[in-house]
Scaffold this motif. Structure first.
Motif, mmCIF file in Angstrom:
data_model
loop_
_atom_site.group_PDB
_atom_site.id
_atom_site.type_symbol
_atom_site.label_atom_id
_atom_site.label_comp_id
_atom_site.label_asym_id
_atom_site.label_seq_id
_atom_site.Cartn_x
_atom_site.Cartn_y
_atom_site.Cartn_z
ATOM 1 N N LEU A 1 0.835 -1.208 0.000
ATOM 2 C CA LEU A 1 0.000 0.000 0.000
ATOM 3 C C LEU A 1 0.865 1.252 0.000
ATOM 4 O O LEU A 1 0.576 2.220 -0.716
ATOM 5 C CB LEU A 1 -0.931 -0.018 1.207
ATOM 6 C CG LEU A 1 -2.115 -0.986 1.120
ATOM 7 C CD1 LEU A 1 -2.773 -1.160 2.483
ATOM 8 C CD2 LEU A 1 -3.138 -0.505 0.089
ATOM 9 N N ARG B 1 2.154 2.095 -3.288
ATOM 10 C CA ARG B 1 1.082 2.475 -4.226
ATOM 11 C C ARG B 1 1.034 1.553 -5.442
ATOM 12 O O ARG B 1 0.895 1.997 -6.591
ATOM 13 C CB ARG B 1 1.228 3.936 -4.665
ATOM 14 C CG ARG B 1 1.133 4.926 -3.508
ATOM 15 C CD ARG B 1 1.172 6.376 -3.985
ATOM 16 N NE ARG B 1 1.067 7.298 -2.873
ATOM 17 C CZ ARG B 1 -0.058 7.710 -2.310
ATOM 18 N NH1 ARG B 1 -1.220 7.258 -2.803
ATOM 19 N NH2 ARG B 1 -0.064 8.555 -1.305
ATOM 20 N N VAL C 1 -5.556 6.491 3.131
ATOM 21 C CA VAL C 1 -5.720 5.838 1.829
ATOM 22 C C VAL C 1 -7.214 5.641 1.605
ATOM 23 O O VAL C 1 -7.865 4.894 2.340
ATOM 24 C CB VAL C 1 -4.993 4.482 1.790
ATOM 25 C CG1 VAL C 1 -5.243 3.775 0.456
ATOM 26 C CG2 VAL C 1 -3.501 4.670 2.019
ATOM 27 N N LEU D 1 -10.378 4.385 -0.545
ATOM 28 C CA LEU D 1 -10.766 3.401 -1.541
ATOM 29 C C LEU D 1 -12.200 3.630 -1.989
ATOM 30 O O LEU D 1 -13.013 4.176 -1.236
ATOM 31 C CB LEU D 1 -10.635 1.987 -0.973
ATOM 32 C CG LEU D 1 -9.281 1.587 -0.387
ATOM 33 C CD1 LEU D 1 -9.383 0.203 0.238
ATOM 34 C CD2 LEU D 1 -8.203 1.614 -1.446
ATOM 35 N N PRO E 1 -8.233 1.886 -5.156
ATOM 36 C CA PRO E 1 -7.814 3.238 -4.769
ATOM 37 C C PRO E 1 -8.584 4.275 -5.567
ATOM 38 O O PRO E 1 -8.897 4.067 -6.746
ATOM 39 C CB PRO E 1 -6.321 3.262 -5.117
ATOM 40 C CG PRO E 1 -5.901 1.826 -5.047
ATOM 41 C CD PRO E 1 -7.080 1.042 -5.539
#
Length: 347
Positions: free
Chosen positions: A273, A276, A309, A311, A329
């Motif tokens: 994560l 990326r 992050v 989603l 993402p």
């Protein structure tokens, strides 16, 4: 084209080659032959359709070839499909998706140069959906990454004493095994190997190994123990002595891996994560509360909610008492994966 896409779906979802279907039509619209690609080392869809037409006694001179992916223009395990169509006397080719692979693309150009009429883009969205992770992997030059998380409602993957079998339901585990059978590789960290001794196999409802077994990838520099279940029956064991997700993906790309399933643990999930490189998240969430124990995701280095992050959910399924959330993402293209469906799911 709808029929060609239906044929393409019969091909395997895993492997280095795409799923492709082809239908040959006569001037009156009658089907002269059809075929699909059955996997690496087998005839491509166009060649399969030409063979089918020959076996039917059909004359394909002047025919139209409807194919889901641009005919290849290179010699690999088989010859160029573009030239095979030209030599067969096909007059027109209608395709859904242009080939993103620079090693194989150019078929449309070769066909046009030979006087064959070419139309591209028919049902292109549906064509990319059938190609699934293969399309994105080849376009990016690295495997498509699905991160799998199975956790309690409060985000724990194990209790405080380390026990974790089973947080999620049998229905979720069955679904996860079906997903494993569709990918080229499963990756875990060396810490997970030491803690859980996983086998990382794909098993059917009767607990036997499925025909396709993905590569079993261990990320890290610690050697897999001699007696580990990873050394038992299943896919090839591959150890990548690195903690850099980019290096891991480069190594897997060199092995023609198109789709990798990252299964854990929390440290490896966080690393992918942070880098990326996660394209899709499959989160199996069980209505279980633990209150303590390791989290599903390790430290992401996030100190404020603004840096979270984010989603976007694309699919939500009911699996027995659990829920599967498929998310990407924010800002990512619409998902191209073919979600494994079981009879127990309800959207």
């Amino acid at each position: 084209m709808a029929r060609a896409l239906e044929l393409a779906r019969r091909g395997p979802a895993h492997g280095p080659n795409p799923r492709v279907g082809c239908v040959l039509l006569g001037a009156d619209g009658a089907t002269l032959g059809e075929g699909w690609h059955r996997g690496a080392g087998t005839p491509h869809a166009e060649l399969a359709a030409l063979t089918d037409a020959r076996e039917r006694g059909s004359d394909v001179r002047g025919a139209t070839a409807v194919v889901t992916l641009e005919p290849c223009d290179h010699t690999g395990r088989t010859g160029p499909c573009s030239r095979a169509l030209v030599e067969a006397g096909v007059a027109r080719v209608v395709l859904a998706v242009e080939d993103p692979n620079p090693l194989a693309s150019g078929g449309a150009r070769t066909l046009r140069a030979a006087g064959v009429e070419v139309q591209a883009g028919l049902l292109a969205d549906e064509g990319r959906e059938v190609l699934g992770p293969w399309f994105e992997a080849v376009s990016r030059g690295r495997p498509f990454v699905t991160l799998k998380v199975a956790a309690s409602l409060d985000g724990r993957v194990a209790a405080a004493d380390g026990s974790s079998r089973w947080i999620t339901s049998e229905e979720s585990r069955r679904h996860a095994h079906a997903l494993r059978a569709q990918v080229d590789a499963i990756a875990v960290g060396s810490g997970t190997v030491r803690a859980d001794d996983p086998s990382l196999t794909a098993r059917g409802d009767d607990a036997t190994l499925t025909a396709h077994q993905p590569l079993r990838v261990v990320v890290g520099r610690t050697e897999v123990p001699a007696g580990a279940r990873l050394r038992g029956p299943g896919g090839e064991l591959v150890q990548i002595a690195s903690h850099d997700p980019h290096e891991v993906l480069a190594a897997l790309h060199g092995r023609e891996v198109r789709h990798v399933l990252v299964e854990g643990g929390p440290t490896l999930a966080a690393a992918f994560l942070r880098a990326r490189v996660v394209d899709e998240v499959h989160a199996y969430v069980a209505p279980v509360l633990l209150g303590s124990g390791p989290s599903a995701i390790g430290d992401l280095g996030i100190g404020t909610i603004d840096a979270a992050v984010r989603l976007e959910p694309h699919e939500v399924y009911r699996l027995g008492p659990d829920v599967l959330v498929v998310a990407r993402p924010r800002g990512a293209a619409a998902p191209q994966t073919s979600i494994v469906r079981t009879t127990s799911e309800e959207s």
